[in-house]
Enzyme design. Structure first.
Site, PDB file in Angstrom:
ATOM      1  N   TYR A 129       0.836  -1.207   0.000  1.00  0.00           N
ATOM      2  CA  TYR A 129       0.000   0.000   0.000  1.00  0.00           C
ATOM      3  C   TYR A 129       0.872   1.259   0.000  1.00  0.00           C
ATOM      4  O   TYR A 129       0.647   2.187  -0.776  1.00  0.00           O
ATOM      5  CB  TYR A 129      -0.909  -0.024   1.226  1.00  0.00           C
ATOM      6  CG  TYR A 129      -1.538   1.303   1.587  1.00  0.00           C
ATOM      7  CD1 TYR A 129      -2.651   1.773   0.895  1.00  0.00           C
ATOM      8  CD2 TYR A 129      -1.019   2.075   2.619  1.00  0.00           C
ATOM      9  CE1 TYR A 129      -3.229   2.990   1.227  1.00  0.00           C
ATOM     10  CE2 TYR A 129      -1.593   3.286   2.962  1.00  0.00           C
ATOM     11  CZ  TYR A 129      -2.694   3.744   2.264  1.00  0.00           C
ATOM     12  OH  TYR A 129      -3.255   4.946   2.588  1.00  0.00           O
ATOM     13  N   MET A 130       1.884   1.282   0.853  1.00  0.00           N
ATOM     14  CA  MET A 130       2.761   2.456   0.928  1.00  0.00           C
ATOM     15  C   MET A 130       3.522   2.655  -0.384  1.00  0.00           C
ATOM     16  O   MET A 130       3.731   3.793  -0.826  1.00  0.00           O
ATOM     17  CB  MET A 130       3.729   2.323   2.097  1.00  0.00           C
ATOM     18  CG  MET A 130       3.061   2.355   3.460  1.00  0.00           C
ATOM     19  SD  MET A 130       2.213   3.929   3.815  1.00  0.00           S
ATOM     20  CE  MET A 130       3.632   4.999   4.090  1.00  0.00           C
TER      21      MET A 130
END
Length: 218
Positions: A129-130
């Site tokens: 996600y990051m």
């Protein structure tokens, strides 16, 4: 001011739409399900059905015609890598293209604080996600739009205080969704904050002053 909110049914998007309506702006909430419309319209928003995965960029562009700004606050919300890529990654790419095609210049993106989850043994899905959020920031920064990227710290549902810390690089911390929405509303009306990546946490400074302190010469 006419603002399109991508992710209007989310916790930040809902708050932002209500704030904009209360200050006399026109907030157009983009939603995926028809049943989401009633509650948002009660808050003063107008709504339009569109799906970040299924709706193509050309159709989005037609829906964005006449808007003054776009706020992208959609997210997969931990629903898995495939949806994270489809919404936070490919969905953002689609909205950049649609916004450019529609001739809308102002674009605000709710991103992620780089320090989020560091040293906390987060799962591989969070690291993915990051990575996707970082790539989305890079893509927007390369676009022709008058963008601002907002990176809030850990989000809470505590009532907003109307006071924050906002800057190019600040210590990591929490911030209420109310105050994130308040900062977005203020940024929308401040063209001197374009081409900036700003980090946001709770803090001592009234939102209006905090945003104005980031003004850069046009």
């Amino acid at each position: 001011m006419k603002t399109a909110i991508i992710g209007a049914n989310g916790k930040v998007g809902t708050r932002l739409g209500q704030m904009l309506a209360q200050r006399g702006d026109e907030a157009l909430g983009f939603i995926r399900k028809e049943e989401q419309a009633e509650e948002l319209e009660k808050l003063g928003m107008k709504t339009v059905l569109a799906d970040l995965i299924e709706t193509d960029a050309a159709e989005y562009a037609s829906l964005l015609k006449g808007m003054d700004a776009v706020v992208f606050t959609a997210g997969a919300g931990g629903a898995g890598n495939d949806l994270t890529k489809a919404i936070d990654g490919d969905g953002l790419s689609k909205m950049i293209a649609a916004t450019e095609e529609a001739g809308v210049k102002r674009f605000l993106l709710v991103s992620a604080f780089p320090d989020a989850g560091r040293g906390m043994g987060m799962p591989e899905s969070f690291e993915f996600y990051m990575k996707v959020k970082r790539q989305a920031d890079v893509e927007l920064a390369k676009s022709s739009l008058d963008w601002t990227i907002l990176r809030p710290g850990t989000l809470t549902d505590e009532p907003g205080t109307g006071k924050v810390e906002l800057g190019l690089a600040i210590p990591y911390g929490e911030v209420s969704r109310d105050d994130v929405a308040g900062v977005l509303a203020e940024l929308l009306h401040n063209p001197e904050t374009t081409k900036l990546i700003l980090e946001l946490t709770e803090g001592p400074t009234p939102i209006g002053d905090a945003v104005a302190s980031q003004n850069r010469p046009l």
